[in-house]
Enzyme design. Sequence first.
Site, PDB file in Angstrom:
ATOM      1  N   GLU A 150       0.885  -1.165   0.000  1.00 46.44           N
ATOM      2  CA  GLU A 150       0.000   0.000   0.000  1.00 46.44           C
ATOM      3  C   GLU A 150       0.908   1.196   0.000  1.00 46.44           C
ATOM      4  O   GLU A 150       1.674   1.386   0.933  1.00 46.44           O
ATOM      5  CB  GLU A 150      -0.845   0.059   1.273  1.00 46.44           C
ATOM      6  CG  GLU A 150      -1.598  -1.189   1.623  1.00 46.44           C
ATOM      7  CD  GLU A 150      -2.570  -1.597   0.565  1.00 46.44           C
ATOM      8  OE1 GLU A 150      -3.193  -0.691  -0.042  1.00 46.44           O
ATOM      9  OE2 GLU A 150      -2.699  -2.796   0.302  1.00 46.44           O
ATOM     10  N   CYS A 184      -2.284   8.060   3.879  1.00 43.09           N
ATOM     11  CA  CYS A 184      -2.146   7.605   2.497  1.00 43.09           C
ATOM     12  C   CYS A 184      -3.456   7.789   1.745  1.00 43.09           C
ATOM     13  O   CYS A 184      -3.479   7.755   0.517  1.00 43.09           O
ATOM     14  CB  CYS A 184      -1.692   6.148   2.467  1.00 43.09           C
ATOM     15  SG  CYS A 184      -2.677   5.068   3.503  1.00 43.09           S
TER      16      CYS A 184
END
Lengths: 683, 683
Positions: free
Chosen positions: B263, B302
């Site tokens: 990720e 993120c």
Amino acid sequence: MTLLEPQIVPSFVNGGWWSPAGETGAQAVMDASTGALVATVSSEGVDLAGAVEYARTVGQASLGQLTFHQRALLLKQLAQYLNGVKDELYALSAQTGATRFDSMIDIDGGIGVLFTFSSKGRREMPNSQVYVDGGVEALSKDGSFSGQHIYTRIPGVACQVNAFNFPVWGMLEKFAPAFIAGVPSIVKPATPTGYLTEAVVRHILDSGILPAGTLQLVSGSARDLLDHLDYRDLVAFTGSASTAMALKAHPNVVAGGVRFTSETDSLNAAILGPDAEPGTPEFDAYVASVVTEMTAKTGQKCTSIRRLIVPAGLTAAVADAVSDRIGRKVTVGDPRAEGVTMGPLASVDQRSEVLGSSRRLIDGGGRVLVGSLDAPEGMNPDGAFVSPLLLAFDDARSAAVHEIEAFGPVASIIEYDGLDDAIELAARGGGSLVATVATHDPEVARTLVLGIAAHHGRVLVLDRDDARSSTGHGSPVPHLVHGGPGRAGGSEELGGIRAVLHHMQRTAIQGSPAMLTAVTGDWRAGAPVRSDVHPFRKSLAELRIGDQVEAGPRVVTAEDIAAFAESTGDRFYAHTDQEAAEANPFFPGIVAHGYLLVSWAAGLFVDPAPGPVLANTGLENLRFVTPVSAGDGIRVTLTAKRITPRETEDYGEVRWDAVLHNQNDELVAAYDVLTLVAKRQPA
Amino acid sequence: MTLLEPQIVPSFVNGGWWSPAGETGAQAVMDASTGALVATVSSEGVDLAGAVEYARTVGQASLGQLTFHQRALLLKQLAQYLNGVKDELYALSAQTGATRFDSMIDIDGGIGVLFTFSSKGRREMPNSQVYVDGGVEALSKDGSFSGQHIYTRIPGVACQVNAFNFPVWGMLEKFAPAFIAGVPSIVKPATPTGYLTEAVVRHILDSGILPAGTLQLVSGSARDLLDHLDYRDLVAFTGSASTAMALKAHPNVVAGGVRFTSETDSLNAAILGPDAEPGTPEFDAYVASVVTEMTAKTGQKCTSIRRLIVPAGLTAAVADAVSDRIGRKVTVGDPRAEGVTMGPLASVDQRSEVLGSSRRLIDGGGRVLVGSLDAPEGMNPDGAFVSPLLLAFDDARSAAVHEIEAFGPVASIIEYDGLDDAIELAARGGGSLVATVATHDPEVARTLVLGIAAHHGRVLVLDRDDARSSTGHGSPVPHLVHGGPGRAGGSEELGGIRAVLHHMQRTAIQGSPAMLTAVTGDWRAGAPVRSDVHPFRKSLAELRIGDQVEAGPRVVTAEDIAAFAESTGDRFYAHTDQEAAEANPFFPGIVAHGYLLVSWAAGLFVDPAPGPVLANTGLENLRFVTPVSAGDGIRVTLTAKRITPRETEDYGEVRWDAVLHNQNDELVAAYDVLTLVAKRQPA
């Protein structure tokens, strides 16, 4: 191309056939049995950047106009068309060294994949462009916010790099799921047998069945193909581990996010169970499977059995039985000759490769039990003929037997001492496509299979019950995944709809019921409804998701419950015995049968007169939530949830959301009702 | 470790706490607001080969003794335990620059993941060690050979490399699914905030809840960890794209088959729909979401919104509204001070990084609309404070806005002209974790969501209906997948059981019904059965899969059908009108209700007296196959198919295979009956 005049094998890119200007750098391809020139191959100068762009634009656009079902139906038409041109394909296939049986695996097997995917695409996917994955996830207490996973096609191209051993099946098994997903393909067959793939592609294009831009062919090297790909695209590779690694390390894969899958050859094992002693049906089935896997496609299968893992002391018995069967069943020669059951390898290069690997196996401790490295007698020296070769390793932990693959009719025997040892030996392959476990003992099967499963993509349990009906150790079937961890490439192909989904992106959608309904095309509780005429009066053309009928309440009496128990015979104590029902932790006393509730619900929601609704074909996900006692009143709400017109029928499936509530608005039961509804009102 | 005495943050490997011999090479970690030394960190000399081996042996063995449900239950106990030590965690979290709200996302969010996975593991998985995937695939006409996919745990270790921004949630969201799968974890937190992870690990170990070897911690650099991994293992990475690429290019990933997921941060977009004009609830919700995403965790998520994609002409209106809301809602400062709503970045290094990226955005065409690059006034110069910064790009296709991420409270506005343009601009992010679409128009939602879905792991549709109940753009929820294609890393985490399955190998099992039953633990048609006492008389302790009762036949009469129509009210024409029924393409004339058939089946198979069977909780996969007319006789076969004892109750679920046949042995209906059965006979 014809059988008689060797010529350069063309590519099909950017909407047209393409051949290199000259034959500079072209590679010669020979008949595997005779060494005669069959064709030359070169992709020098081909515009691969253009091919990728053509797929992403023209191919994506033309597939984007079709639903999953429409694409699936085209695959069926394609399969039927290819069935009509098999003779030419078989003739070309023989040049690759394939026997008629080998060609059947490749050609009929490939066509079979199209049929299976066509059928599964229409039975298991919606007739739309969005595949819904799993249930709704409630994310708020009041139902105003929830989540739903969907799959939509990747917005690029699937580049399919195939191995030489299955020029037809290899192409079609990768093409079919990409096509149903709605993703255009660029096919890059292996050079030695790519002329057969080219013939198939030519027939497919001639058929006119495929929309523009959905299938392109690169004959020869893949050259700079990967340089033009990014995260929207997918590369599906089958072949050697070394090529797989080179591709996987490409910057566009590592940093650019190209989706990459690989199937590489592996050291597949076949474990002979301790109960499968000589004389048992399992022993015989095991030996037959070993010989088939050694010799079909002349052992050139990524799924072939390479390691025979047998109980201590049984090496000689197994070797003798294998030797005997090879002697009776295997005749090596030009596959076009009468009686031949095993052809040459695909090329003399492959012969060098196999003989070299076999020598390394022998150097690593292998003793020759059956066959030899010498060329079989009486064969054309320009052909790629070899003999079946069975080795034995006295040290079951020799590195060579677990690491060196001779990609031909070559296998090795090692012995195990106890099931744990067999499991450990199988795992030493470092990840394999498939293993066979031959046993008729369920406990042995459970221990061995669960012990080795995580190292394998497929495990076949062979016993007397399935020895005749089994599709075989070496044959991937389109219904089941093909692939495996570690040495096998760490990926998956096939597996029915799973393979289609590998060409799609899973995305979690969050929103209100109305928005989830708009995005998925499936009605969700809380989304807008329409309650004008009864939905049973609407044909498929008129019905919309959200069309709803509410009915009830109807009050349940003690007499109703007793009468239902009497008429159905369901006198379960919860419905008939007040004292026992009260003692039950879930019931307040006698409660109505769940079957009574759903039967009454139908009585409330159906509109009985003849009309477009044709049949109730089933129920799904029925849950009884709140018990219903005498005096409770139930009401039902039925809402059209998913509409799936069938492409080839004048009706389709309607899935209805059914919920029952009691007089306190408590949820009594929830389920889906499945019906068939006509596309038009009856005449 | 304590708040007052900075010391070296230890690791926990090979069953014990470990610290480096000296502080040579140790990295100093500072309080984000004050710059005071909090701890030092070093993994120099740690035995990672030993840690991997310890996980593969001790960890795998101890988890191998537990079922999915037992592991899930331990997670719940762990969550409850951690809830009791939150005060210490909050105090440490404040040192990282987190406000109380930020800490809640990290700490309570992480604990919430444990609760959700515990619940889903027990509700959605069997109480065993084999997870069955999909249905049985028939592979032979006679039923003697079929296929079934199963998942079994990978036989290695899950190495979890986490980012600095969520030291608690980041660890727990990766640990929970690995644990339920039965795979031990080695956790490697980011150095700047790893002291908080260490505190959580210490509490977890102190709790004594986890079996040995299931959780190890590496504080400091991951060093040679990947050198010791192979295809049995998994690396789950969260962090920068550059680190992800370095790991993904490691030989053990490329050639060794280590399973790798990542990720990475992405340039997430928020599209303001054309209908969401100023003054609409969607406009307000959009602005509120943008400000939340810019300032929560000081923009260090993120999932933060980096690109505001708004209709042409709306830049000023959006910027004004954002500016106004920041002015009213955002107070920058030390999170331990009263009234502060946005803390500093996690470190002064991060501040340099964010300011540098902001400058590159400005150099690439960004105009400053809100905020500045100057340090906020009155802050401690040793703290990592920055101001919220909103830019605008006049050229919506400027490379900078789609490629440069300032990992702080920084976002940029660009304008679109039509939905297709908005879709294309969103896709220019090159793959993102999440996008928001703010609209109340279902058609706009459908077009935008389906247009961008394949470029995203998650899409949130924000409107007046869910603005208050939404979990928010920036918050991954454990029920839904977290991840995304391309720049976002090309992987998935979370998503409920999907995340558990990412820690398991899918394997296709082929064999006879008896063998599939032995391997899966689920009874399959054709496998051995036992018909001694009625299975309703058996407690969960006595019942075995394959226990069966056959009953019938019972002949259906025209009167039965008429009476059922009358009593239930279901007078659908197929059951009441001979002429209309004959005209129906599926029926020979009047047929019995499907509900009659399943009701009668229950009447045939139940054993009515009080006993261990407690309730019928539902039906699944009911299909009506052959219609039943008056004169037909139906018989039923009921077989125990799956037994799922509940860990915390004195009963469990039994799923029964039910099939109905007619007098010609044609299949009439097939379904699963769900019941609850007591573990012991009633007293």
